[in-house]
Motif scaffolding. Sequence first.
Motif, PDB file in Angstrom:
ATOM      1  N   MET A 100       0.650  -1.055   0.187  1.00 43.18           N
ATOM      2  CA  MET A 100       0.017  -0.151  -0.047  1.00 43.18           C
ATOM      3  C   MET A 100       0.800   1.131  -0.040  1.00 43.18           C
ATOM      4  O   MET A 100       2.068   1.434   0.496  1.00 43.18           O
ATOM      5  CB  MET A 100      -0.794  -0.125   1.242  1.00 43.18           C
ATOM      6  N   SER A 101       0.346   2.321  -0.607  1.00 48.46           N
ATOM      7  CA  SER A 101       1.155   3.545  -0.738  1.00 48.46           C
ATOM      8  C   SER A 101       0.121   4.566  -0.010  1.00 48.46           C
ATOM      9  O   SER A 101      -1.110   4.370  -0.079  1.00 48.46           O
ATOM     10  CB  SER A 101       1.582   3.924  -2.098  1.00 48.46           C
ATOM     11  N   LEU A 102       0.981   5.337   0.823  1.00 46.86           N
ATOM     12  CA  LEU A 102       0.157   6.455   1.582  1.00 46.86           C
ATOM     13  C   LEU A 102       0.743   7.668   1.249  1.00 46.86           C
ATOM     14  O   LEU A 102       1.933   7.860   1.183  1.00 46.86           O
ATOM     15  CB  LEU A 102       0.278   6.016   2.875  1.00 46.86           C
ATOM     16  N   VAL A 103      -0.170   8.837   1.119  1.00 46.69           N
ATOM     17  CA  VAL A 103       0.242  10.213   1.215  1.00 46.69           C
ATOM     18  C   VAL A 103      -0.015  10.907   2.304  1.00 46.69           C
ATOM     19  O   VAL A 103      -1.220  10.765   3.072  1.00 46.69           O
ATOM     20  CB  VAL A 103      -0.186  10.885  -0.047  1.00 46.69           C
ATOM     21  N   ALA A 104       1.037  11.306   3.016  1.00 46.71           N
ATOM     22  CA  ALA A 104       0.786  12.181   4.506  1.00 46.71           C
ATOM     23  C   ALA A 104       0.928  13.671   4.270  1.00 46.71           C
ATOM     24  O   ALA A 104       1.966  14.054   3.365  1.00 46.71           O
ATOM     25  CB  ALA A 104       1.742  11.773   5.343  1.00 46.71           C
ATOM     26  N   CYS A 105      -0.209  14.417   4.217  1.00 45.30           N
ATOM     27  CA  CYS A 105      -0.230  15.748   3.764  1.00 45.30           C
ATOM     28  C   CYS A 105      -0.150  16.698   5.272  1.00 45.30           C
ATOM     29  O   CYS A 105      -1.141  16.439   5.875  1.00 45.30           O
ATOM     30  CB  CYS A 105      -1.248  16.069   2.850  1.00 45.30           C
ATOM     31  N   LEU A 106       1.097  17.609   5.315  1.00 42.55           N
ATOM     32  CA  LEU A 106       1.011  18.231   6.684  1.00 42.55           C
ATOM     33  C   LEU A 106       0.849  19.750   6.168  1.00 42.55           C
ATOM     34  O   LEU A 106       1.625  20.166   5.334  1.00 42.55           O
ATOM     35  CB  LEU A 106       2.509  17.935   7.128  1.00 42.55           C
ATOM     36  N   HIS A 107      -0.102  20.533   6.785  1.00 43.22           N
ATOM     37  CA  HIS A 107      -0.383  21.564   6.502  1.00 43.22           C
ATOM     38  C   HIS A 107       0.011  22.601   7.475  1.00 43.22           C
ATOM     39  O   HIS A 107      -0.332  22.253   8.827  1.00 43.22           O
ATOM     40  CB  HIS A 107      -1.900  21.851   6.077  1.00 43.22           C
ATOM     41  N   SER A 108       0.934  23.553   7.572  1.00 42.77           N
ATOM     42  CA  SER A 108       1.285  24.594   8.526  1.00 42.77           C
ATOM     43  C   SER A 108       1.317  25.848   8.228  1.00 42.77           C
ATOM     44  O   SER A 108       1.195  26.284   6.886  1.00 42.77           O
ATOM     45  CB  SER A 108       2.655  23.963   9.091  1.00 42.77           C
ATOM     46  N   LYS A 109       1.746  26.622   9.022  1.00 39.07           N
ATOM     47  CA  LYS A 109       1.866  28.245   8.622  1.00 39.07           C
ATOM     48  C   LYS A 109       3.342  28.466   9.321  1.00 39.07           C
ATOM     49  O   LYS A 109       3.592  28.238  10.474  1.00 39.07           O
ATOM     50  CB  LYS A 109       0.872  29.111   9.276  1.00 39.07           C
TER      51      LYS A 109
ATOM     52  N   TRP B  29       4.537   7.685   1.870  1.00 41.50           N
ATOM     53  CA  TRP B  29       5.341   6.712   2.685  1.00 41.50           C
ATOM     54  C   TRP B  29       4.691   5.235   2.128  1.00 41.50           C
ATOM     55  O   TRP B  29       3.500   5.103   1.576  1.00 41.50           O
ATOM     56  CB  TRP B  29       4.826   6.917   4.045  1.00 41.50           C
ATOM     57  N   ALA B  30       5.476   4.278   2.723  1.00 41.94           N
ATOM     58  CA  ALA B  30       4.782   2.822   2.380  1.00 41.94           C
ATOM     59  C   ALA B  30       3.773   2.473   3.084  1.00 41.94           C
ATOM     60  O   ALA B  30       2.881   1.766   2.772  1.00 41.94           O
ATOM     61  CB  ALA B  30       6.022   1.795   2.732  1.00 41.94           C
TER      62      ALA B  30
ATOM     63  N   PRO C 196       1.365  23.543  15.407  1.00 44.06           N
ATOM     64  CA  PRO C 196       1.650  22.372  14.983  1.00 44.06           C
ATOM     65  C   PRO C 196       1.099  22.119  13.563  1.00 44.06           C
ATOM     66  O   PRO C 196      -0.163  22.554  13.421  1.00 44.06           O
ATOM     67  CB  PRO C 196       1.264  21.269  15.899  1.00 44.06           C
ATOM     68  N   PRO C 197       1.700  21.214  12.649  1.00 43.18           N
ATOM     69  CA  PRO C 197       1.281  20.927  11.494  1.00 43.18           C
ATOM     70  C   PRO C 197      -0.119  20.292  11.500  1.00 43.18           C
ATOM     71  O   PRO C 197      -0.307  19.081  12.481  1.00 43.18           O
ATOM     72  CB  PRO C 197       2.020  20.102  10.767  1.00 43.18           C
ATOM     73  N   ASN C 198      -1.125  20.506  10.581  1.00 47.96           N
ATOM     74  CA  ASN C 198      -2.236  19.613  10.584  1.00 47.96           C
ATOM     75  C   ASN C 198      -2.010  18.419   9.617  1.00 47.96           C
ATOM     76  O   ASN C 198      -1.627  18.531   8.628  1.00 47.96           O
ATOM     77  CB  ASN C 198      -3.457  20.151  10.172  1.00 47.96           C
ATOM     78  N   VAL C 199      -2.165  17.130  10.123  1.00 51.58           N
ATOM     79  CA  VAL C 199      -1.618  15.895   9.457  1.00 51.58           C
ATOM     80  C   VAL C 199      -3.171  15.409   9.061  1.00 51.58           C
ATOM     81  O   VAL C 199      -3.845  14.955   9.549  1.00 51.58           O
ATOM     82  CB  VAL C 199      -0.854  15.087  10.173  1.00 51.58           C
ATOM     83  N   SER C 200      -3.054  15.016   7.511  1.00 55.07           N
ATOM     84  CA  SER C 200      -4.054  14.302   7.011  1.00 55.07           C
ATOM     85  C   SER C 200      -3.366  13.098   6.111  1.00 55.07           C
ATOM     86  O   SER C 200      -2.316  13.297   5.561  1.00 55.07           O
ATOM     87  CB  SER C 200      -5.008  15.189   5.721  1.00 55.07           C
ATOM     88  N   TYR C 201      -4.298  11.915   6.038  1.00 54.25           N
ATOM     89  CA  TYR C 201      -3.468  11.049   5.272  1.00 54.25           C
ATOM     90  C   TYR C 201      -4.446  10.423   4.383  1.00 54.25           C
ATOM     91  O   TYR C 201      -5.644  10.640   4.560  1.00 54.25           O
ATOM     92  CB  TYR C 201      -3.428   9.401   6.304  1.00 54.25           C
ATOM     93  N   PHE C 202      -3.770  10.106   3.036  1.00 51.88           N
ATOM     94  CA  PHE C 202      -4.841   9.773   1.781  1.00 51.88           C
ATOM     95  C   PHE C 202      -3.900   8.282   1.192  1.00 51.88           C
ATOM     96  O   PHE C 202      -3.037   8.310   1.213  1.00 51.88           O
ATOM     97  CB  PHE C 202      -4.650  10.816   0.751  1.00 51.88           C
ATOM     98  N   GLU C 203      -5.195   7.704   0.791  1.00 49.06           N
ATOM     99  CA  GLU C 203      -4.552   6.321   0.263  1.00 49.06           C
ATOM    100  C   GLU C 203      -5.121   6.455  -1.262  1.00 49.06           C
ATOM    101  O   GLU C 203      -5.823   6.996  -1.392  1.00 49.06           O
ATOM    102  CB  GLU C 203      -5.281   5.089   0.761  1.00 49.06           C
ATOM    103  N   LYS C 204      -4.184   5.970  -2.035  1.00 50.88           N
ATOM    104  CA  LYS C 204      -4.397   5.823  -3.491  1.00 50.88           C
ATOM    105  C   LYS C 204      -5.351   4.986  -3.853  1.00 50.88           C
ATOM    106  O   LYS C 204      -5.312   3.777  -3.569  1.00 50.88           O
ATOM    107  CB  LYS C 204      -2.963   5.735  -4.350  1.00 50.88           C
TER     108      LYS C 204
END
Length: 96
Positions: A1-10, A56-57, A85-93
Motif C-alpha cells: 500500500m502507498s500512502l500520502v501524508a499531507c501536513l499543512h502548517s503556517k 510513505w509505504a 503544529p502541522p495539521n496531518v491528513s492521510y490519503f490512500e491511492k
Amino acid sequence: MSLVACLHSKVKPEHTDELMSFLEEKLPAVRGFEGCRNVSIYLNKENGDMIFNEQWASKEAHEQYLLSIQNNGVMSQLLSYLASPPNVSYFEKLDI
C-alpha cells in the motif's frame, strides 16, 4: 500500500529563512527514513502557508518517523519555526 501524508502548517514570517536552512539540512534524513518514498514541500510566500507532501509505504512507517523526530528533538526544532503544529491528513491511492 502507498500512502500520502499531507501536513499543512503556517511559517512564522520572521523565521522563514531559518526554516529553509533547517529543512535543507534535515530533509535528506527524512527521505532516507525506512518507508519514506518521497517528500515535496510547497510554500505560499504571500501568507506563509506550507504544505509537506510526503509519500510513505504505510501510515505505520510515517508514525514511526514522527515518533523518531519527537524523541531526537527535531520535531521541537521544526515547531519553533511554525505558528502552530502541522495539521496531518492521510490519503490512500485509489485504484479506480
